[in-house]
Write an enzyme that holds these catalytic residues in place. Sequence first.
Site, short mmCIF file in Angstrom:
data_model
loop_
_atom_site.label_atom_id
_atom_site.label_comp_id
_atom_site.label_asym_id
_atom_site.label_seq_id
_atom_site.Cartn_x
_atom_site.Cartn_y
_atom_site.Cartn_z
N HIS A 102 83.91 -11.00 23.40
CA HIS A 102 84.99 -11.99 23.58
C HIS A 102 85.76 -11.51 24.91
O HIS A 102 86.15 -12.32 25.73
CB HIS A 102 85.92 -11.86 22.72
CG HIS A 102 85.62 -12.22 21.40
ND1 HIS A 102 84.74 -11.92 20.40
CD2 HIS A 102 85.77 -13.60 20.68
CE1 HIS A 102 84.62 -12.73 19.16
NE2 HIS A 102 85.48 -14.09 19.35
N ASP A 136 77.14 -13.80 16.62
CA ASP A 136 78.55 -13.11 16.71
C ASP A 136 79.32 -13.72 15.66
O ASP A 136 79.25 -14.53 15.11
CB ASP A 136 79.29 -13.43 18.23
CG ASP A 136 80.26 -12.83 18.56
OD1 ASP A 136 80.61 -11.58 18.17
OD2 ASP A 136 81.37 -13.68 19.03
N SER A 137 80.78 -13.07 15.66
CA SER A 137 81.72 -13.61 14.64
C SER A 137 82.16 -15.03 15.09
O SER A 137 82.81 -15.44 14.20
CB SER A 137 82.97 -12.43 14.39
OG SER A 137 83.56 -12.30 15.78
N CYS A 158 77.47 -8.92 19.47
CA CYS A 158 78.83 -8.65 18.60
C CYS A 158 78.95 -7.34 18.93
O CYS A 158 78.08 -6.29 18.35
CB CYS A 158 79.11 -9.03 17.25
SG CYS A 158 80.34 -8.60 16.49
N GLU A 182 89.50 -16.84 20.61
CA GLU A 182 89.12 -17.89 19.56
C GLU A 182 90.08 -18.95 19.41
O GLU A 182 89.61 -20.08 19.34
CB GLU A 182 88.97 -17.31 18.19
CG GLU A 182 87.92 -16.29 17.98
CD GLU A 182 86.60 -16.85 17.77
OE1 GLU A 182 86.36 -18.28 17.46
OE2 GLU A 182 85.70 -15.91 18.38
#
Length: 261
Positions: free
Chosen positions: A184, A10-11, A73, A152
Amino acid sequence: MNSSPIGMFDSGVGGLTVLKEVMKELPNEDVVYLGDTKRFPYGTKSKETIIKCTRDAVEFFITKKVKMIVIACGTATSQALEEIQGIYNIPIIGIIKPTVKYLSSQKNIKNIGVIATTGTINSKAWEKNLLKEMPNINIISKPCPLLAPMAEEGWVDNEIARLTIKEYLKDVDNIDKLILGCTHYPLFSKLIKEEISPKTEIINTGIVIAKYLKDYLSKNGLETSKSKGKCTAYLTDLDCKFEKIANNFIGKSINLKKAEM
């Protein structure tokens, strides 16, 4: 049997919502997790950039000799998966088709909500796949671009997050299912539940992917012979809050390493 690890990327921290469910469903499997924290966020980037990031991740996993790859993602799934699958022979799955398969097996679904990054919503990948299997449903799509950056930062249960979600979901009502189309977003599940009808099922793609993956490994003879699996996490940039969020969410310490990409 195949005891090579599963690759998952994922990012950033979003893929942890998938990782947690996979570790729960498949505790014997080794997992190599890659967080592309250096190039986060993906949701605002061009399709060409997303494809490049995804190819880099796949090449990284090939060096780790993984047996298959999970794109944990939503943005990379919606914009890069089909092209990447056409380039590499290794099995690669994303979050959309397994989720659509799960939903299409159910009855009496009329209205489905999808919340995701701007890039994912603009790609219309969820709509295309849902309508292919469920042509009579109504889909309400809503971009929620602030949620992934907030996740994040670890802002998943404060007043800023609460007000942001309230604003995003104010027009999303009268739906049977709400797909969290960015990995997320399950980090905000508590707040999301406060803003929607208790009759609406929230679809955490991590849960769906974990069950799909277990079935896929079984059908293709790819299960491990190990008695206990381990997870190793690589980040493209270690200067972030990933470790703290990961340890809190997963419930145990994860071994972090720097990914040279």
